[in-house]
Design a protein around this motif. Structure first.
Motif, mmCIF file in Angstrom:
data_model
loop_
_atom_site.group_PDB
_atom_site.id
_atom_site.type_symbol
_atom_site.label_atom_id
_atom_site.label_comp_id
_atom_site.label_asym_id
_atom_site.label_seq_id
_atom_site.Cartn_x
_atom_site.Cartn_y
_atom_site.Cartn_z
ATOM 1 N N ILE A 170 0.823 -1.329 0.035
ATOM 2 C CA ILE A 170 0.109 0.235 0.078
ATOM 3 C C ILE A 170 1.137 1.227 0.045
ATOM 4 C CG2 ILE A 170 -1.767 1.162 1.281
ATOM 5 C CD1 ILE A 170 -2.682 -1.546 2.421
ATOM 6 N N ALA A 171 0.775 1.993 -1.094
ATOM 7 C CA ALA A 171 1.728 3.135 -1.193
ATOM 8 C C ALA A 171 2.042 3.955 -0.092
ATOM 9 C CB ALA A 171 1.271 3.957 -2.565
ATOM 10 N N SER A 172 0.729 4.289 0.563
ATOM 11 C CA SER A 172 0.629 5.393 1.718
ATOM 12 C C SER A 172 1.267 4.827 2.975
ATOM 13 C CB SER A 172 -0.791 5.816 1.979
ATOM 14 O OG SER A 172 -1.555 4.557 2.070
ATOM 15 N N ARG A 173 1.719 3.608 3.186
ATOM 16 C CA ARG A 173 2.287 2.956 4.234
ATOM 17 C C ARG A 173 3.473 2.459 4.056
ATOM 18 N NH1 ARG A 173 -1.390 0.790 8.126
ATOM 19 N NH2 ARG A 173 -3.405 1.535 7.791
ATOM 20 N N ASP A 174 4.297 2.661 4.984
ATOM 21 C CA ASP A 174 5.747 2.170 4.815
ATOM 22 C C ASP A 174 6.097 0.548 4.979
ATOM 23 O OD1 ASP A 174 6.073 1.185 7.668
ATOM 24 O OD2 ASP A 174 6.479 3.018 8.369
ATOM 25 N N LYS A 175 7.252 0.070 4.666
ATOM 26 C CA LYS A 175 7.654 -1.239 4.786
ATOM 27 C C LYS A 175 8.865 -1.281 5.633
ATOM 28 C CE LYS A 175 10.124 -2.483 0.661
ATOM 29 N NZ LYS A 175 11.539 -2.831 1.317
ATOM 30 N N GLY A 176 8.721 -0.633 6.991
ATOM 31 C CA GLY A 176 9.921 -0.354 7.883
ATOM 32 C C GLY A 176 10.610 -1.915 8.332
ATOM 33 N N TYR A 177 9.536 -2.735 8.839
ATOM 34 C CA TYR A 177 10.224 -4.014 9.379
ATOM 35 C C TYR A 177 9.250 -5.145 8.966
ATOM 36 C CZ TYR A 177 12.380 -0.786 12.471
ATOM 37 O OH TYR A 177 13.040 0.373 12.679
ATOM 38 N N ALA A 178 9.848 -6.418 8.890
ATOM 39 C CA ALA A 178 8.987 -7.310 8.604
ATOM 40 C C ALA A 178 8.061 -7.807 9.776
ATOM 41 C CB ALA A 178 9.596 -8.669 8.145
ATOM 42 N N VAL A 179 8.722 -7.482 10.831
ATOM 43 C CA VAL A 179 7.926 -8.006 12.406
ATOM 44 C C VAL A 179 7.983 -6.456 12.941
ATOM 45 C CG1 VAL A 179 7.590 -9.026 14.123
ATOM 46 C CG2 VAL A 179 8.253 -10.259 12.189
ATOM 47 N N LYS A 180 6.791 -6.142 13.453
ATOM 48 C CA LYS A 180 6.778 -4.958 14.417
ATOM 49 C C LYS A 180 6.058 -5.124 15.498
ATOM 50 C CE LYS A 180 6.514 0.224 14.273
ATOM 51 N NZ LYS A 180 6.001 1.271 13.575
ATOM 52 N N MET A 181 6.366 -5.378 16.737
ATOM 53 C CA MET A 181 5.697 -5.405 17.732
ATOM 54 C C MET A 181 5.716 -4.206 18.912
ATOM 55 S SD MET A 181 6.029 -9.603 18.341
ATOM 56 C CE MET A 181 7.719 -9.654 18.756
ATOM 57 N N GLY A 182 5.048 -4.371 20.079
ATOM 58 C CA GLY A 182 5.059 -3.265 20.959
ATOM 59 C C GLY A 182 6.245 -4.006 21.983
ATOM 60 N N LYS A 183 5.368 -4.360 23.229
ATOM 61 C CA LYS A 183 6.177 -5.056 24.075
ATOM 62 C C LYS A 183 6.328 -6.572 24.026
ATOM 63 C CE LYS A 183 4.426 -1.612 27.715
ATOM 64 N NZ LYS A 183 3.685 -1.578 28.819
#
Length: 477
Positions: free
Chosen positions: A325-338
């Motif tokens: 989706i062009a308006s969203r990044d692809k910074g990480y394959a996995v992104k979690m909080g705590k």
């Protein structure tokens, strides 16, 4: 014909007339055959019971065609809604199963199958086609009924909506199959809805086996965290947002994804914005493939949410720009909080590759991770590196037995593993013989800022005195 045979045949005719038998005649001899009014046939009059599973054969069942349903192949644009509703009423009154023969059947209202099991003759063979969206958040099909666990389910059929394919956009004005109790879908295809399948069972224990949910906004969407989900040999592929979507007010608990594909879409597992404090808890991924992902394999919008006790074994992953989706990044394959608890990650032949910023992002780690990273994987931990290490002795087991000699207060040794920057970790080393001492403290030194595979130095200090004899300890996770 003898008088005796004439009288016998006359009696058989009387029995046949009053009790619903047919007469089979061979020469001068006659025999009775019972008529089974429940015997379902296809449009050509062929007996199709042999095409059903052994479990189906044991059930009394009714065919929707017995109530007037007609497929598009038989009569184009015929609306079979009332026939389906009548079949459901009849089946539930008799505790029967419902049979959907081959063909595409047009439906324009919600179908509440609830605790009546429904069988088709195969995916893309028996098709329930909804001709209109029933409204935002409204399911087209409801299976399972509260208080009737393990009764009902869908088998060997397809369910279609009216949605069109636009990345990141809901277009169907309605959802597909909502599951309200502990049941199973097997050999089912769901497509062209906002949410293809909705997990809504407070008691959890929902199973998807050999299910394809595709061309929806979400392949599966969870509205109740009952837990104990099992998704096996299935494909949540080719959806316009994610294979599995979570409300921002719910996490997912106690689930297993085994030999399942979650790809060809922007996100694999995606949690919306919300107030929840949970994301993924006690989740197992075995031979799971996050193939051709545009924005992220596992992603939460809530960096305050918790993930605990995760296990990844032989996962596969790769990026695909055409599904981004062009308006969203692809910074990480996995992104979690705590991140907490004890966690295991063993990359397969193609682990979580780096996005624009890294492979993994964990905002705050307070758990323990055993990580066997794939080639070029990079972990970014905003805070809480201290427990991200693994003890790997020469025998390559996830445990190290060692000792502090008599008269010493510490022991320094080197091993090969993963660790964060220099921090004290307590408690992590436990004694196997106390010698009057209660615990140890472990200090990790000689590593870089990111926990990557490298040589690591551990120093173990005795707390509370000096042992009079060698003191053994375990370093394990």
């Amino acid at each position: 014909m003898s008088r005796k045979k004439f009288i016998l045949n006359f009696i058989l005719w009387i029995l046949a007339f009053f009790f619903g038998y047919t007469i089979k005649k061979e020469g001068e001899n006659m025999s009775l055959t019972k008529i089974d009014n429940r015997m379902a046939v296809d449009k050509d009059g062929n007996n199709i019971s042999k095409l059903l599973s052994e479990n189906t054969k044991k059930l009394p069942w009714v065919s929707v065609t017995n109530f007037g349903a007609k497929s598009n192949e038989e009569q184009a644009n015929f609306d079979s809604t009332q026939a389906f509703l009548d079949a459901i009423t009849d089946a539930r009154s008799k505790n029967s199963a419902i049979l959907i023969p081959n063909g595409t059947f047009n439906i324009s209202q919600q179908l509440k199958f609830e605790d009546a099991p429904v069988y088709g003759l195969g995916v893309d063979v028996s098709i329930i086609k909804f001709t209109v969206g029933l409204g935002t958040g409204v399911p087209s099909v409801i299976v399972g009924k509260a208080g009737k666990a393990y009764k009902g389910g869908l088998f060997h059929l397809s369910v279609k909506g009216v949605g069109t394919r636009q990345l990141g956009v809901k277009t169907a004005n309605g959802d597909g199959i909502r599951i309200d109790e502990q049941i199973k879908l097997e050999y089912v295809k769901v497509e062209q809805f906002d949410a293809g399948i909705i997990f809504n069972a407070p008691g959890g224990h929902i199973s998807l086996e050999r299910v394809l949910s595709t061309n929806n906004y979400f392949g599966v969407y969870q509205t109740d965290d009952g837990g104990d989900y099992h998704i096996i040999d299935s494909a949540l592929n080719g959806n316009t947002m994610a294979g599995f979507g979570l409300s921002g007010d719910l996490g997912m608990s106690s689930a297993s994804f085994i030999r399942t594909h979650i790809g060809y879409q922007p996100y694999g597992i995606y949690q919306e914005v919300g107030a929840t404090t949970n994301f993924l808890n006690d989740i197992t991924f075995i031979d799971t493939r996050f193939e051709l992902i545009g924005n992220g394999a596992i992603f939460t919008e809530n960096l305050t949410s918790n993930s605990n006790h995760l296990r990844f074994e032989s996962v596969g992953f790769n990026w695909e720009p055409s599904f981004k989706i062009a308006s969203r990044d692809k910074g990480y394959a996995v992104k979690m909080g705590k991140s907490g608890g004890q966690n295991v990650y063993i990359a397969g032949m193609s682990g979580f590759k780096q996005g624009d910023l890294g492979s993994w992002y964990i905002d705050n780690n307070f758990g323990i991770w055993e990580m066997k990273l794939g080639t070029s994987e990079k972990i970014v931990v905003n805070s809480g590196y201290k427990n991200m290490f693994k003890c790997i002795p020469a025998n390559n087991k996830n445990q190290m037995n060692d000792f502090i000699p008599s008269g010493s207060t510490s022991r320094t040794f080197t091993t090969f593993g993963y660790a964060g920057p220099t921090e004290s970790v307590f408690p992590i080393i436990t004694p196997t013989s106390s010698g009057g001492l209660s615990n140890f403290i472990l200090t990790v030194t000689g590593v870089t800022s990111d926990p990557v595979e490298q040589t690591v130095t551990f120093t173990v200090n005795v707390l509370g005195g000096t042992p009079t004899s060698s003191l053994f300890f375990n370093c394990k996770i």
